[in-house]
Scaffold this active site. Sequence first.
Site, mmCIF file in Angstrom:
data_model
loop_
_atom_site.group_PDB
_atom_site.id
_atom_site.type_symbol
_atom_site.label_atom_id
_atom_site.label_comp_id
_atom_site.label_asym_id
_atom_site.label_seq_id
_atom_site.Cartn_x
_atom_site.Cartn_y
_atom_site.Cartn_z
ATOM 1 N N CYS A 51 -5.501 -23.020 85.071
ATOM 2 C CA CYS A 51 -5.381 -23.114 83.611
ATOM 3 C C CYS A 51 -3.891 -23.119 83.288
ATOM 4 C CB CYS A 51 -6.112 -21.965 82.919
ATOM 5 S SG CYS A 51 -5.529 -20.342 83.411
ATOM 6 N N THR A 52 -3.544 -22.941 82.036
ATOM 7 C CA THR A 52 -2.129 -23.067 81.657
ATOM 8 C C THR A 52 -1.252 -21.996 82.293
ATOM 9 O OG1 THR A 52 -2.818 -23.992 79.549
ATOM 10 C CG2 THR A 52 -0.540 -23.239 79.703
#
Length: 428
Positions: free
Chosen positions: A194-195
């Site tokens: 994810c980020t």
Amino acid sequence: MAPDAAAPDGDDVHDVVLFYAYTAIERPDAVASTLKSFFAEHAAHFKGRVLVAREGVNGTACGSRRSGALPMFQALLRELVPGCETMPYKTSLASEQVFHDARVETVRELVGWGERLAHERREKVVHLSPKEFHEALKARDGEATVLDLRNENESIVGKFRGARCPDARNMQELGRFLDSAARESSGKEVFMYCTGGIRCEKAAIYLEKKAPDVAKVYQLQGGIHEYLEAYGGSEECLFLGKNFTFDKRGVMPKSGKVDCDGEVWNCQRCRDGEPKLRSCAVCVVCRFPLVLCERCQTSTSNRGEWTCSHHANLDGVYSMYAVPHLTAEDLTARIERMKCMERELFDADPKSTANKRRTLRKCFTRMEAELKRREAGGACDRRDVAFCRNSGRELATCAGDCMGFWGPGHVIEKPPTTLCGVDATSVE
Ligand SMILES: [Zn+2]
Ligand SMILES: [Zn+2]
Ligand SMILES: [Zn+2]
């Protein structure tokens, strides 16, 4: 915020940090209130978003280096939150303040899931550093199952090659995506990212719970953020395109490899213009933020009324502020189309489609009222203008501060769930 509040910083270098720690916080309200006071005291140089929950803390903050506010903030966190001593900060640089203001909120969970997973077993879950993740993926040579756990508008502009991206905008939808991935994970290795890494903390545990016979769940520690710090711009980078952030920067300075196979696009409409983040660029129906290039944003052909992938069927049909500018023939055709869609939805399932049908009805009622007004002698305003869906102003005059991280009013209609890109509940 007073307009001159940020003036003292001039063109000072700004540090942007992203951080999270899963650690027990006994009194989240007290922690949040102390952090709020800190932000208030340093409002001229230091802004950001912080979530505090009983399970930990997660945030992004930006401060001018000259002010020294960031190290003070970090010291305060160490003092307030046990377990923050070793919390890693993912740091990047910005030439100016990237947040409009500061927001600190207490939430039930850092990653809203509706399910507490903190104490589940995690025997199969393995954290990989960017280098380990890179080497492992390279060794699988495209054969691995890779899951992108971000929002759709983030994975459009950048992703790991071959990753599966959910068409999800909230945790329930992401949960369904993981459920379906879990059904195919038996005996397999699953990679996820994810980020900044925090969403994987929970998603990995969730996947192992749903797929107990999964071989391994690898999560990218520090997320795309750290991966690009190590591999961004390099020839062997396995991340394609750009890392999108919903703050003023829009796109992280370090990007991945240029995509040659069309897996990622630059602009959701034309695919190739350079993406430019602007808070006016949202779906006309649901206001989900869109990634559009400048040319698409300034085109008046659709009067600023773009749609997201969930509402693609209403593209050129649904309208909000442009109604008085559409011709009578156009309005009649749109009304006809929406009435037809409403009937189809009702026939399919009257109960679960009630909201969708209400959305359609509101829109065609607006258009019918406009036709009545015209019949009574009102004129159609035929000027070639586009509108901001958030402010109702003409796009040419909206300063782009109408929603989300830019706007003084934050989110005008708070999205129903987390992860909606601009909402307050996901600062990852
Ligand atoms: Zn475009
Ligand atoms: Zn606007
Ligand atoms: Zn939409």
